[in-house]
Each structure stands twice: as C-alpha cells, then as structure tokens.
Design an enzyme around this catalytic site. Structure first.
Site, PDB file in Angstrom:
ATOM      1  N   SER A 158       3.637  -5.436 -43.876  1.00  0.00           N
ATOM      2  CA  SER A 158       2.816  -4.439 -44.840  1.00  0.00           C
ATOM      3  C   SER A 158       3.871  -4.419 -46.357  1.00  0.00           C
ATOM      4  O   SER A 158       3.986  -5.526 -46.857  1.00  0.00           O
ATOM      5  CB  SER A 158       3.027  -2.866 -44.424  1.00  0.00           C
ATOM      6  N   TYR A 178      -4.837  -2.721 -53.298  1.00  0.00           N
ATOM      7  CA  TYR A 178      -3.635  -3.139 -52.516  1.00  0.00           C
ATOM      8  C   TYR A 178      -3.081  -2.261 -51.707  1.00  0.00           C
ATOM      9  O   TYR A 178      -2.819  -2.546 -50.409  1.00  0.00           O
ATOM     10  CB  TYR A 178      -2.795  -3.927 -53.261  1.00  0.00           C
ATOM     11  N   LYS A 184      -2.831  -1.605 -47.633  1.00  0.00           N
ATOM     12  CA  LYS A 184      -1.500  -1.456 -46.938  1.00  0.00           C
ATOM     13  C   LYS A 184      -1.328  -0.087 -46.149  1.00  0.00           C
ATOM     14  O   LYS A 184      -0.850   0.144 -44.947  1.00  0.00           O
ATOM     15  CB  LYS A 184      -0.308  -1.544 -47.809  1.00  0.00           C
TER      16      LYS A 184
END
Length: 277
Positions: free
Chosen positions: A134, A148, A152
């Site tokens: 991650s 993004y 994650k």
C-alpha cells in the site's frame, strides 16, 4: 530456508528490488510483468529459480491464469506480494473518466482479483502469507492524489476484512505502507491535464513541488524492501508495516487527530442509539 514468492509488478521499482534481493538470498521468485523481455537479464543469471509470467492487472482472466499456472508449476508458494500499481496525480475535477477507471482497475480491483485468485490455493496448501504493498497514502491524503488514495484506502479496508475471514486457514496478511521512496514511482506518475483554477490551491502547490523536485523523498528502496522481506519471514508480523520516517511522521499525527476527533463526538455518537436499549 528457501521459499517461493509470487510478485506482481516485478519489472521496476520495489517489485524489481524485491525480486533481486530474494534471488540473491537463494529464494525462488514467480515474477509477473507486462513485457516478457523486462527481466531477460535476471532470467539468464538465475535460470529456473526465476519464473517470469505475463500478467495484466486490468484483465481478471490474466490474473487467474497467472496464479493458477504458478501454483501448478511449483510445489508451494509461500508468499504472494501484491505490488503492481502506479500513481495518478491531479485534482479530482481535472481527472478524466478513463484516468479514474484505469487507476481503480489497476491499483484496487486488480489487487482484489489477485488476492481472491490466490486464496483457494493458499487454503488448499494449508496456509501462506500475502503482502499487500500500500502506501502511507493508505492512512493519510495529499491534495492532488485523490484517486490514488481512494485505491490505497480501499485495498487496506479490503485486506483488513479478508484477513479476518481467512485467518482460520493459516493465511495472514501484511499491509506495507512506505512513505515517498527512491524508486521510479515519480517518473511513472500519470499527470492529469491541469486546470488554471487550481494553480493557487493546495493541489497546485503539490504539483509544483513534484515538478521542481522539492517534494522530499527520504525512503531508500533497498532498505524498504529488506524490511518487507524481514517482516514476511517473521513468525508474527504486524498487519500494518510503516516504512520510512516520512510515513511515520505523517501517519502518527493523522491517527492521533482522528482519535481526538472521535473522542470529542462520544456524546453525539451515543445520542444516535435507539432509546429503548
């Protein structure tokens, strides 16, 4: 003792560094890549200890085929490393539908399909370990990286739930959370077309820091990978593995602030309960 590792995104960045370190240590590696020639030199050096497999994370059938074939060719796969992914930069309004969809398909949905494909084989062999790479961005957020972060934060929630589901089968997880690290992540960063209206905003400030090189990168790729390997080989690793001083100094105050905000809402939270309980 030699183990067999399955690593996605093994042609560059942390994936390549991990592949090289593991091979040097005498392990076997199933390395998945999109371009078959990317690991030709390593294959020449390590021969049968490096099993190079084509895989495209945005194609679920490619994932299931790669995983099934790897377990068929090897007696056991000890560690699955879900590493492949990339960064997308741009204020949410600047992103195109195609950029949004591809980021999610690669970083989130692709990782989900990989883990789901591996679970039946790990369960059948009596256990195993999955490392999900991650980022500090799975716990905090920078302006300009909204999609993004969505991937994650999303994969961390998925892993935390699945870890509870499969613990009885001897399968456990590590969520590796590196801070900014000296890899080719920045060079491969996809930039949305900027809008002038965001120039003098936090997103614009981060864009300038990335462009002019002032966005500080303290993490060392080799040390980061060594720490992940060490955790993966330990008997009882933590679910979350924070890597780099930047990640620690960012995540710690963020968690403390969220806990303080939660405590301040105790009375409001309790007031929403049914009155008859």
């Amino acid at each position: 003792m030699s183990k067999t590792w399955f690593i996605t995104g093994a042609s560059s960045g942390l994936g390549l560094e991990m592949t090289q370190q593991l091979l040097t240590q005498g392990h076997k590696v199933v390395a998945t890549i999109r371009r078959a020639e990317a690991l030709a030199q390593l294959k020449h050096v390590y021969g049968e200890r490096l099993d190079v497999v084509p895989l495209d994370l945005v194609k679920p059938e490619s994932i299931s085929s790669a995983v099934e074939g790897a377990f068929e060719r090897h007696d056991r796969i000890d560690v699955i490393v879900s590493n492949a992914g990339y960064g997308l930069f741009g204020a949410a309004e600047e992103l195109t539908n195609e950029e949004v969809d591809r980021q999610i398909a690669t970083n989130l949905t692709g990782s989900i399909h990989l883990i789901r494909a591996a679970l039946p084989f790990l369960r059948k062999q009596g256990g195993g370990r999955i490392v999900q790479v991650s980022s500090e961005g799975g716990q905090i957020a920078y302006p300009g990286f909204s999609l993004y972060h969505a991937t994650k934060w999303g994969i961390e929630g998925f892993v935390e739930a699945v870890a509870q589901e499969v613990a009885p089968f001897g399968i456990d997880f590590i969520i590796a959370e590196p801070g900014p690290t000296g890899t080719n992540f920045g060079a491969n960063l996809v930039h949305a077309t900027p809008m002038d209206v965001y120039d003098n905003t936090p997103a614009g400030a981060v864009r300038r820091a990335i462009t002019d090189g002032s966005f500080e990168i303290r993490g060392d790729a080799a040390r980061t990978v060594a720490a992940i390997i060490s955790a993966a080989e330990s008997p009882n690793p933590p679910l979350r593995l924070t890597l780099g001083s930047t990640a620690y100094s960012s995540i710690s105050p963020a968690l403390s602030a969220r806990l303080a905000a939660l405590e301040a809402q105790r009375d409001v939270a309790n007031s929403a309960d049914r009155p008859d309980l």
